[in-house]
Write a protein that holds these residues in place. Sequence first.
Motif, short mmCIF file in Angstrom:
data_model
loop_
_atom_site.label_atom_id
_atom_site.label_comp_id
_atom_site.label_asym_id
_atom_site.label_seq_id
_atom_site.Cartn_x
_atom_site.Cartn_y
_atom_site.Cartn_z
N GLY A 1 -19.42 -10.36 16.85
CA GLY A 1 -19.22 -11.56 16.52
C GLY A 1 -17.89 -12.19 17.14
O GLY A 1 -16.95 -11.87 17.54
N SER A 2 -17.93 -13.77 16.96
CA SER A 2 -16.81 -14.28 17.46
C SER A 2 -15.66 -14.41 16.54
O SER A 2 -15.84 -14.63 15.42
CB SER A 2 -17.34 -15.81 17.76
N PRO A 3 -14.66 -14.23 17.20
CA PRO A 3 -13.19 -13.90 16.37
C PRO A 3 -12.67 -15.25 15.70
O PRO A 3 -12.34 -15.23 14.90
CB PRO A 3 -12.19 -13.52 17.62
N ILE A 4 -13.18 -16.45 16.68
CA ILE A 4 -12.92 -17.76 16.13
C ILE A 4 -13.40 -17.93 14.82
O ILE A 4 -12.99 -18.46 13.59
CB ILE A 4 -13.22 -18.87 16.87
N ARG A 5 -14.96 -17.63 14.85
CA ARG A 5 -15.66 -17.74 13.71
C ARG A 5 -15.19 -16.78 12.46
O ARG A 5 -14.90 -17.25 11.32
CB ARG A 5 -17.02 -17.23 13.89
N THR A 6 -14.73 -15.39 12.95
CA THR A 6 -14.30 -14.62 11.81
C THR A 6 -12.85 -15.11 11.30
O THR A 6 -12.57 -15.02 10.05
CB THR A 6 -13.85 -13.24 12.59
N TRP A 7 -12.12 -15.93 12.18
CA TRP A 7 -10.81 -16.45 11.60
C TRP A 7 -10.77 -17.60 10.62
O TRP A 7 -10.22 -17.65 9.65
CB TRP A 7 -9.84 -16.78 12.77
N LEU A 8 -11.82 -18.55 11.03
CA LEU A 8 -12.20 -19.52 10.15
C LEU A 8 -12.70 -18.94 8.98
O LEU A 8 -12.33 -19.64 7.69
CB LEU A 8 -13.43 -20.32 10.83
N ARG A 9 -13.58 -17.98 8.84
CA ARG A 9 -14.31 -17.59 7.52
C ARG A 9 -13.09 -16.91 6.63
O ARG A 9 -12.80 -17.26 5.35
CB ARG A 9 -15.27 -16.42 7.64
N THR A 10 -12.02 -16.40 7.29
CA THR A 10 -10.99 -15.69 6.64
C THR A 10 -10.27 -16.77 5.98
O THR A 10 -9.79 -16.44 4.71
CB THR A 10 -10.35 -14.64 7.43
#
Length: 821
Positions: A189-198
């Motif tokens: 997955g995209s790290p940006i998407r991961t950061w946003l969810r976190t």
Amino acid sequence: MSNRGPVFSLEDFLQEPSRSGEPAGEDFHWTQDPVEDDFEDFAAWGSGGDDSPWDDSPAWLDDDARDDFPDWDALERGSVGPDGSSPTDADDPALGGPAAGAAPGSTSIDLWRSGPVADPDDLRPPSARRRTSHFRPEIEGLRTVAVALIVVFHVWFGRVSGGVDVFLFISAFLLSASFGRRLRTGSLGSPIRTWLRTFTRLLPPAVIVILAVLIATRFLLPPSAWQPMITQALASATYWQNILLSSEAVDYYAQDISVASPLQHFWSLSLQGQVFLLWPLLFGLVALVSRRPGAKPKAFAFALFGALFAASLAYSIHLTATEQTAAYFSTPARLWEVAAGTLLALLLPRIDRATRAERPGSGSRPGSAVLRGLAGWVGFGLLVSTGIVLDVQGQFPGWIAIWPITAAALIIAAGHSGTRWGFDRILTMRLPRSLASISYAMYLVHWPILVLTLHVLDKPRAGLADGFAIIAVSLLISWALTRLVDSRFRHPRWKAAPTGRSLAVIGLCLALVAGGAFGWRYQLSTEAERTAAIGPTSGVQEKQKAPEPADVRAGDLVPAGHQLDSQWPAQRYRCSGPSAPAAFPGQHCDMRLPADADYDHLVLVAGSSHARQWIPAMESAAEKGNWQIINMHMDACPFADAPNPEDRCAGYRDWVIDQATALKPDLVVINGSAVDLGRNRDVALAGMTSGTAELTARGIDVLTIRDNPRFSQNMYTCAEKVLENDGTGADANAQCGVPAASVLSLVDPQVLTASAAPGPGRVVTADLTPEICPSGQCVPVQGNTAVFMDSNHVSKVFATAMQPRMLEVIAESYPDLLVTP
């Protein structure tokens, strides 16, 4: 979705028997979800608030949805297909296959089985296989133990418990296990998407606590705490609080908790936030390596995180030995604890296969059951003894932090023991697992409640009764915060929320904190401008007009507590141009006049901040003689030899001498002595006398100013506390004042410095002790002016009031500097 919180009864303290072959308590997944595959849902603090699965996925999912710990061997052999499946998935116990000895027809969702047995589930096509569970109930209980240790040690003992280290370790273990599963299926997955969810999930409850602390600070804490709290609120919301505290060398072990910051505990959350930013990138690097022909991702992952572990541990040991207060909050000094959790996550699948691990409720006894049971209890013993058996004060986070990390690793590696006496039996009870759901909120709220309560009660530490009251209130607020806020953002719809929606939540959270912090700061600056007309008076400046301290009340003291940040003297221009000194690492340089300005005399100020603090006292002389003042001070570095070659001050004294030789100033001003607080005296440090002699030998005049007293307490906050409790300035002087003879030598040590000057330059010494400590008593209030801004610096207001006295010193010793050619 239900948001009801946990309801406890006597049965909740008992281990539940398994039903229908399912692991005990497997339906309880407020913190870890059996069907979760997003790494941010494994944040070490736990939290949640729902008693239903996080998504509504059916029990039968296709093979693409099924994930587990990384099968590194399969990746290296190339036997894992694009969808993450392999021909032996149904039989491989590491990939969710059935266990040896399992009854035919069982529907266990065990990840840990160790032998192939026919299972009706495995006769179905891949699209109809049951999804693998990764839920580890013992980790839920371990969260509760860790947060309980943190709270208990904070409330009653004021010592390090090792609980935060355990949370860092658990966080890395679960993050890395999840990343490994996603890496195997090719869906990192995209790290940006991961950061946003976190951060969509972490920020809302944290911001509520931050805003509540700001409001409480305004009404419960003295003005001197306001500006630091505004800065810390911004740092906490943007995850750099640990960097701020490290730079300020805050003493985490301070015995008087009532004077600590209510947001100080955000340091560990900031460190975890930084890990959440870094770890996706590191695993992304592993993913890139895995795509290369002949790549060995397992070896690369172990090498990467092993190197990070070794480098960080070595740095942690070094920094803890040299600057422990800064090391405690340092991210590089803590990363080894995170890397250790990652290494365990990579190793544990093989360990489990080799030792025939089982999941709770599987119906099969795990291998090495007795050893697992003992390992769990040994880990628990090590963990609870960290702050009791070990003297960890001043030693964390160096090698000593291996103790709690080892304890957590033993408990996690032990897993399900299958015994009736194993420690995992306690960890998997409903009560500790339920309390784990509020562990994040509990950590957020307990420290502010403790600090604010002790401040109101005017107590350095909680007693038995008020300690229990603090914990009870913290539990209640934590439960409410989890149910009303935290659980909302753990709803499945937030997992799949579009990017814009996540950005909106994060943006709103940051805007609320920024608006509150900067709005309050603007209000304080506006009030300061309105009250500036009152002006300071002191016994030094206007004896005939100065109010008596007995007339000074709360609100009369100058500077006000919220103005202390402005009391560090800073000149207007950064050093530049041909008259500026060369750079020195860590040294900040500023000038009174711009680089292209005409001036008649050049004055250099060198040494520690105790030299810099007198620049405002020179202003009238500088205006009269048209001086260019270049501030070459370096914090905590006197004009003396450094203690050892690796010290940050090493070479500073020689650099000052070289720059003075090149710039040829009319005068160099230094602090000519330094107070040794442990010996209650001031001394001329090694190299100070010889350095002054070198300057005078080169024809440079030197003015040395005797060091001001240093105290064991903050003189400003001591006086402020008396005034806030309806006392007067005279009361503050009586309660906070210290005899000068108890903090300074009877003889000015600068006498030796002056006598050692060989010429042709001259050394003139100035002893301002009679003005700082009139009549031999060092007091915090003179007139309506605060003499000290902390425990060892005079305030800028007081230094400015010293201009007439400094002008006398210059006129008497260096009259030519007051004459313009």
